[in-house]
Write an enzyme that holds these catalytic residues in place. Sequence first.
Site, mmCIF file in Angstrom:
data_model
loop_
_atom_site.group_PDB
_atom_site.id
_atom_site.type_symbol
_atom_site.label_atom_id
_atom_site.label_comp_id
_atom_site.label_asym_id
_atom_site.label_seq_id
_atom_site.Cartn_x
_atom_site.Cartn_y
_atom_site.Cartn_z
ATOM 1 N N ASP A 81 0.700 -1.397 0.070
ATOM 2 C CA ASP A 81 0.289 -0.484 0.120
ATOM 3 C C ASP A 81 0.345 1.456 -0.083
ATOM 4 O O ASP A 81 2.423 1.401 0.703
ATOM 5 C CB ASP A 81 -0.910 -0.284 1.152
ATOM 6 C CG ASP A 81 -1.923 0.934 0.963
ATOM 7 O OD1 ASP A 81 -2.308 1.390 -0.268
ATOM 8 O OD2 ASP A 81 -2.376 1.186 2.025
ATOM 9 N N HIS A 178 -7.169 9.334 4.280
ATOM 10 C CA HIS A 178 -7.195 8.349 6.030
ATOM 11 C C HIS A 178 -7.040 9.065 6.891
ATOM 12 O O HIS A 178 -7.144 9.684 7.067
ATOM 13 C CB HIS A 178 -5.566 8.339 5.016
ATOM 14 C CG HIS A 178 -5.393 7.515 3.921
ATOM 15 N ND1 HIS A 178 -4.305 8.713 3.102
ATOM 16 C CD2 HIS A 178 -5.835 6.862 3.563
ATOM 17 C CE1 HIS A 178 -4.804 7.256 1.766
ATOM 18 N NE2 HIS A 178 -5.284 6.330 2.323
ATOM 19 N N HIS A 206 -10.090 4.898 -1.724
ATOM 20 C CA HIS A 206 -9.289 5.018 0.021
ATOM 21 C C HIS A 206 -10.285 5.584 0.899
ATOM 22 O O HIS A 206 -10.846 6.480 0.826
ATOM 23 C CB HIS A 206 -8.017 5.434 -0.442
ATOM 24 C CG HIS A 206 -7.025 4.521 -1.413
ATOM 25 N ND1 HIS A 206 -5.452 4.272 -1.007
ATOM 26 C CD2 HIS A 206 -7.092 4.508 -2.547
ATOM 27 C CE1 HIS A 206 -4.995 3.691 -1.814
ATOM 28 N NE2 HIS A 206 -6.055 3.430 -2.913
ATOM 29 N N ASN A 228 -10.242 0.317 0.736
ATOM 30 C CA ASN A 228 -9.753 -0.388 1.290
ATOM 31 C C ASN A 228 -10.134 0.238 2.929
ATOM 32 O O ASN A 228 -10.296 1.339 3.131
ATOM 33 C CB ASN A 228 -8.507 1.113 1.049
ATOM 34 C CG ASN A 228 -7.162 0.755 -0.211
ATOM 35 O OD1 ASN A 228 -7.776 -0.143 -1.287
ATOM 36 N ND2 ASN A 228 -6.252 1.142 -0.615
#
Length: 292
Positions: A81, A178, A206, A228
């Site tokens: 990743d 994230h 993501h 993800n």
Amino acid sequence: MIASTAALARHGREHGYAVPAVNVLDDLSLRAVVAAAVHLQAPLIVQLSVKTVRSTGTELLTSMFRYATRDLTVPVALHLDHCPDRSVIDEVVAAGWSSVLFDASDRDLVTAERETAEVVAQAHAAGLDVESEIENIVGVEDGVGSDVALHAYSVEQLAEVADRTGADLLAPQLGTAHGEYRARPVLLPERVRELAALTDRPIVLHGGTGLSADDFAAFIAAGVSKINISTAVKVAYMRAAAAHLDVARERDKWDPPSMFRDVAAAVEGAIVPLVEQFGAAGHARGVARAVR
């Protein structure tokens, strides 16, 4: 046999679901995530961060993965990743992983395209797939990334660069980030739909931790086929460990294997509902037939 990341994601796109791509930290979380996939008979992409690769080592991680996935009834891929470091990519290519995410989002467009094409040529020669990120997904994860949007391009540019570089999967900015969300993100499923109209390459979401089932459904309907998950694993892992240690301290009983069981159960419990929300449950056999 290690499965192809691109093949799994293509099957998801063709059949209207997303493959869970889950970051693990060690053998404990790896086995827990694999157990969730086996329980639900879902295809799975196991992901490892550059930080984890550097701390544990490529050789040991590869051996752990091969041991944990041998004789499985579900297809599982092994993916590096968010990696901007070409030397780490060299290591995992040599080790025969399924795929790498070459993160060139800190480069200008010309440099990002050139280096992505180089990574694609290297990876394809060894049988690996490449996920491409040239515009950054906001947020820092395991020391990689930025809290500032550095580069942004049109969907036309993303598709054209993918065509020229030969990248297998695309990771665009879709309004996610994230880490844990402190405020409601402005999500962009329509951007997925626009990009999907220009390319048949799988599109990756993501920053999946913290989104709702309806959010996932909207992205999958638009064309996302790899989602993800990282923060959910870390939170489940650490909270379970902390809770166990609180009890151990009270009772003055210190038994690491019992803590490992609690942590594994927590991680598996965090992943199972996400696999179900992604629509991946029950697709393992169909994927295996399709990619054989």
